[in-house]
Design an enzyme around this catalytic site. Structure first.
Site, PDB file in Angstrom:
ATOM      1  CG  LEU A   1     -77.453   4.521  24.146  1.00 35.72           C
ATOM      2  CD1 LEU A   1     -77.479   3.008  24.029  1.00 35.72           C
ATOM      3  CD2 LEU A   1     -76.219   4.978  24.927  1.00 35.72           C
ATOM      4  N   GLY A   2     -77.879   8.542  21.190  1.00 32.98           N
ATOM      5  CA  GLY A   2     -77.556   9.216  19.942  1.00 32.98           C
ATOM      6  C   GLY A   2     -76.048   9.351  19.840  1.00 32.98           C
TER       7      GLY A   2
ATOM      8  CG  MET B   1     -73.068  14.449  23.017  1.00 28.83           C
ATOM      9  SD  MET B   1     -73.612  16.169  22.909  1.00 28.83           S
ATOM     10  CE  MET B   1     -72.525  16.921  24.107  1.00 28.83           C
ATOM     11  N   GLY B   2     -74.564  10.708  23.189  1.00 26.49           N
ATOM     12  CA  GLY B   2     -74.700   9.769  24.285  1.00 26.49           C
ATOM     13  C   GLY B   2     -73.826   8.541  24.098  1.00 26.49           C
TER      14      GLY B   2
ATOM     15  CG  ASP C   1     -81.570   5.180  21.874  1.00 24.68           C
ATOM     16  OD1 ASP C   1     -81.026   6.284  22.080  1.00 24.68           O
ATOM     17  OD2 ASP C   1     -82.453   5.010  21.006  1.00 24.68           O
TER      18      ASP C   1
ATOM     19  CG  ASN D   1     -78.399  21.763  24.638  1.00 23.88           C
ATOM     20  OD1 ASN D   1     -77.487  22.000  25.430  1.00 23.88           O
ATOM     21  ND2 ASN D   1     -78.170  21.434  23.374  1.00 23.88           N
TER      22      ASN D   1
ATOM     23  CB  SER E   1     -70.098  22.359  24.986  1.00 26.15           C
ATOM     24  OG  SER E   1     -69.687  22.833  23.724  1.00 26.15           O
TER      25      SER E   1
ATOM     26  N   GLY F   1     -70.038  18.033  21.252  1.00 28.30           N
ATOM     27  CA  GLY F   1     -70.593  17.414  20.056  1.00 28.30           C
ATOM     28  C   GLY F   1     -69.937  16.088  19.706  1.00 28.30           C
TER      29      GLY F   1
ATOM     30  CE  LYS G   1     -73.853  23.089  25.525  1.00 28.08           C
ATOM     31  NZ  LYS G   1     -74.942  23.018  24.573  1.00 28.08           N
TER      32      LYS G   1
ATOM     33  CG  HIS H   1     -71.286  27.293  25.495  1.00 28.87           C
ATOM     34  ND1 HIS H   1     -71.831  26.563  24.449  1.00 28.87           N
ATOM     35  CD2 HIS H   1     -69.962  27.011  25.486  1.00 28.87           C
ATOM     36  CE1 HIS H   1     -70.882  25.881  23.841  1.00 28.87           C
ATOM     37  NE2 HIS H   1     -69.732  26.132  24.446  1.00 28.87           N
ATOM     38  CG  ASN H   2     -75.452  26.170  23.045  1.00 25.43           C
ATOM     39  OD1 ASN H   2     -74.361  25.925  23.548  1.00 25.43           O
ATOM     40  ND2 ASN H   2     -76.271  25.235  22.648  1.00 25.43           N
TER      41      ASN H   2
ATOM     42  CD  GLU I   1     -72.255  26.652  19.230  1.00 23.37           C
ATOM     43  OE1 GLU I   1     -73.334  26.252  18.745  1.00 23.37           O
ATOM     44  OE2 GLU I   1     -71.585  25.982  20.035  1.00 23.37           O
ATOM     45  CE1 TYR I   2     -77.640  29.080  18.669  1.00 23.74           C
ATOM     46  CE2 TYR I   2     -79.249  30.642  17.852  1.00 23.74           C
ATOM     47  CZ  TYR I   2     -78.935  29.379  18.321  1.00 23.74           C
ATOM     48  OH  TYR I   2     -79.918  28.427  18.425  1.00 23.74           O
TER      49      TYR I   2
END
Length: 301
Positions: A8-9, A11-12, A30, A95, A121, A123, A173, A176-177, A180-181
């Protein structure tokens, strides 16, 4: 539909809230008890152990894990397996490296469970905007979990899809990242060039907002950049230190293995590594070589 979430950060937690608002029952766990308690205050159910989470869900269960890639994923699966029943599904929304995902899928399937990988994706903006979901795995569990994916995505028909077999979601993904870089590096270099052209007195924040409308480089990334410059136009208090979470490295490795030229993504990764070198040895070596062959001045500290 009911879903368990482990991890449960930010994003979670936001995913749990988006699902709850869409009418789905969410059970969350969590190791940080404060995060679990916070989930309960929103109207979802926060529990104090993985065992309690599994018991709180009806079979066939669906449990979404949002933990750091690597050993934490394997450790979480190992804790889940003795508690689950055949037909239950584990979803890895983190990831993870797609090769690890394929291994986990085969191991879990041999024990009678399903394993779905979901590159995610969005965030911290996912709660409001929805998440882009790149899903890999077997057809049956993906179809059964469709209401979950539809609730998390920007809309039931957009921003998500079953892209292929096990590992495909995390592979997509990863790429995708990597893209993004490259996008981030291009924006950063462009703004740096403009910032250095001091005689023109360019307002970078103004330019970012101009580009948001009509320009071929307009994008959500530019929108976020413009918003960040609104808050801190001169980047005061920031260090030139950029981490990477692994996907860029894996993308470059795959490009090499596939004989695909990917210079932009590769150089973007190298620049991130370079950002962490304080008074780096490489640049000092170049300086001393220029001094040796050309008699150029060497700047000393």
């Amino acid at each position: 539909m009911e879903l368990g979430i482990i991890g449960l950060g930010k994003m979670g937690f936001n995913m749990a809230e988006r699902l709850r608002l869409a009418g789905h029952k969410v059970v969350g766990f969590d190791f940080n008890k404060e995060a679990t308690a916070k989930l309960t205050t929103t109207g979802a159910l926060g529990v104090n152990s993985i065992e309690e989470l599994v018991k709180s869900l009806p079979a066939p269960r669906a449990i979404w894990i949002m933990v750091p890639a690597g050993d934490p994923v394997d450790e979480t699966i190992a804790q889940l397996e003795p508690l689950m029943e055949q037909g239950d599904t584990i979803i890895d929304g983190g990831n993870s490296n797609y090769k690890n995902t394929q291994r986990r899928h085969d191991e879990v399937k041999a024990k009678g469970f399903h394993f779905v990988d979901c590159g995610t994706s969005g965030g911290v903006w996912g709660l409001k905007e929805g998440y882009s979901l790149m899903i890999g795995g077997d057809q049956e569990p993906v179809e059964r979990l469709t209401p979950i994916f539809q609730a998390l995505a920007p809309s039931p028909t957009e921003g998500w899809g079953h892209v292929g077999p096990s590992g495909a979601g995390h592979f997509v993904k990863m790429v995708h990242n990597g893209i993004e870089y490259g996008m981030m590096q291009a924006f950063a270099e462009g703004f740096s060039i403009m910032q250095a052209k001091e005689p023109l007195h360019l307002d970078l924040t103004q330019i970012a907002h101009i580009w948001q409308k009509g320009s071929v480089v307009r994008s959500w990334l530019l929108d976020l950049t413009a918003g960040a410059l609104d808050k801190n136009p001169t980047l005061d208090g920031l260090e030139a230190w950029v981490p990477d979470s692994g996907e860029g490295r894996w993308t470059v490795t795959e490009a090499i293995d596939l004989n695909i030229s990917a210079p932009v993504i590769t150089e973007s990764l190298i620049r991130r590594l370079r950002s962490r070198e304080e008074n780096n040895f490489t640049d000092r070596m170049i300086s001393i070589m220029r001094g040796a062959f050309g008699g150029h001045d060497v700047k000393k500290s």
